[in-house]
Design an enzyme around this catalytic site. Sequence first.
Site, PDB file in Angstrom:
ATOM      1  N   ASP A  79      -9.015   5.580  16.639  1.00 48.17           N
ATOM      2  CA  ASP A  79      -9.698   4.737  15.659  1.00 48.17           C
ATOM      3  C   ASP A  79     -10.212   3.428  16.256  1.00 48.17           C
ATOM      4  OD1 ASP A  79      -9.199   6.555  13.633  1.00 48.17           O
ATOM      5  OD2 ASP A  79      -7.348   5.568  12.993  1.00 48.17           O
ATOM      6  N   ARG A 126     -17.305  14.957  14.634  1.00 47.23           N
ATOM      7  CA  ARG A 126     -16.873  15.748  15.793  1.00 47.23           C
ATOM      8  C   ARG A 126     -16.343  17.110  15.369  1.00 47.23           C
ATOM      9  NH1 ARG A 126     -11.897  16.798  17.482  1.00 47.23           N
ATOM     10  NH2 ARG A 126     -11.028  15.300  16.008  1.00 47.23           N
ATOM     11  N   ARG A 144     -12.150  12.886   2.593  1.00 49.72           N
ATOM     12  CA  ARG A 144     -11.510  11.667   3.069  1.00 49.72           C
ATOM     13  C   ARG A 144     -10.080  11.616   2.551  1.00 49.72           C
ATOM     14  NH1 ARG A 144     -14.172   6.843   3.780  1.00 49.72           N
ATOM     15  NH2 ARG A 144     -12.100   6.079   4.311  1.00 49.72           N
ATOM     16  N   ARG A 150      -5.055  14.782   2.024  1.00 48.34           N
ATOM     17  CA  ARG A 150      -5.893  15.920   2.396  1.00 48.34           C
ATOM     18  C   ARG A 150      -5.135  17.249   2.253  1.00 48.34           C
ATOM     19  NH1 ARG A 150      -8.816  13.898   7.856  1.00 48.34           N
ATOM     20  NH2 ARG A 150      -7.221  12.272   7.866  1.00 48.34           N
ATOM     21  N   CYS A 237     -18.551   6.601  15.356  1.00 45.13           N
ATOM     22  CA  CYS A 237     -18.210   7.664  14.416  1.00 45.13           C
ATOM     23  C   CYS A 237     -19.457   8.339  13.855  1.00 45.13           C
ATOM     24  CB  CYS A 237     -17.339   7.121  13.292  1.00 45.13           C
ATOM     25  SG  CYS A 237     -18.223   6.074  12.155  1.00 45.13           S
TER      26      CYS A 237
END
Length: 298
Positions: A79, A126, A144, A150, A237
């Site tokens: 990140d 990605r 998200r 998730r 990103c």
Amino acid sequence: MNVRIGSRGSALARWQAEHVRARLAALGHAATIRVITTTGDRIQDRRLDEVGGKGAFLKEIEEAMLAGEVDLAVHSLKDVPTALPPGLRLCAVLERADPRDALLSRAGLALKKLPAGARVGTTSLRRRAQVAALRPDLVLQDLRGNVDTRIRKLGEGACDAILLAVAGLERLGRRGEATEILEPDLFLPAPGQGAIALECREDDGAVVAAVATLDHPETARAVAAERALLAGLQGGCNVPLGAYAVREEGDVRLTGFVARPDGSGLLRGQARDRDPLRAGAALAEQLLARGAGQLMRG
């Protein structure tokens, strides 16, 4: 000294901050954790590239550090942008956990076995690009949220499969829920995936000294190559990009890819060098010579 640690509030971020606090305690350094809500945590209904990129998970913690409110930030290295705010530095990279991605599917099916039209949830460009390149017949959906959110959405039927980092699942005791572990020769992780990075003020010698023994040189060397590729391609990103470096006879062997968001035009390459920064720069140069710049511009 009492080291004040700044952390996001997710279960995974809290685990990582507590892990660092315990490591510091074992070295005789007192530490406390302050939870800070970041832009990336607060805004969950938009893609990361629309709310400041991966740096959206760091901004408020870095501001607190520059203001002298906390002394040390604990981040998932994947990140962390390659360019840090003036006055801050990375002061240690902990030994890397499993860097791979995992597929979790409701039906217990591997990626190649998912039926045509199955819905795969992820907001990572990605991951989306690699899935699209491997299985163009699948439907990719934005998803998200933290790991628990998730997995809950998967269970509720919001999608048929999701992709998560193995390291995050391991740290939360949920690795057993993975249907398939995706090997890097098929599915490249994000630069720095699986590694925890520590960030502090550049002039804070006491904190730098306190965390020095937490740094893992072999991990630091590998992720330096991966981040050098990221920097060389000026990728963030909003660019589908993966990288993974391993030690090979004293050298660093770096594999990377770049593609369009829909997975088309995917370019994959390798570079090997004793110097990790040279390996990253060489692979970036190679991919740019093969047309990576045009791919990244869409």
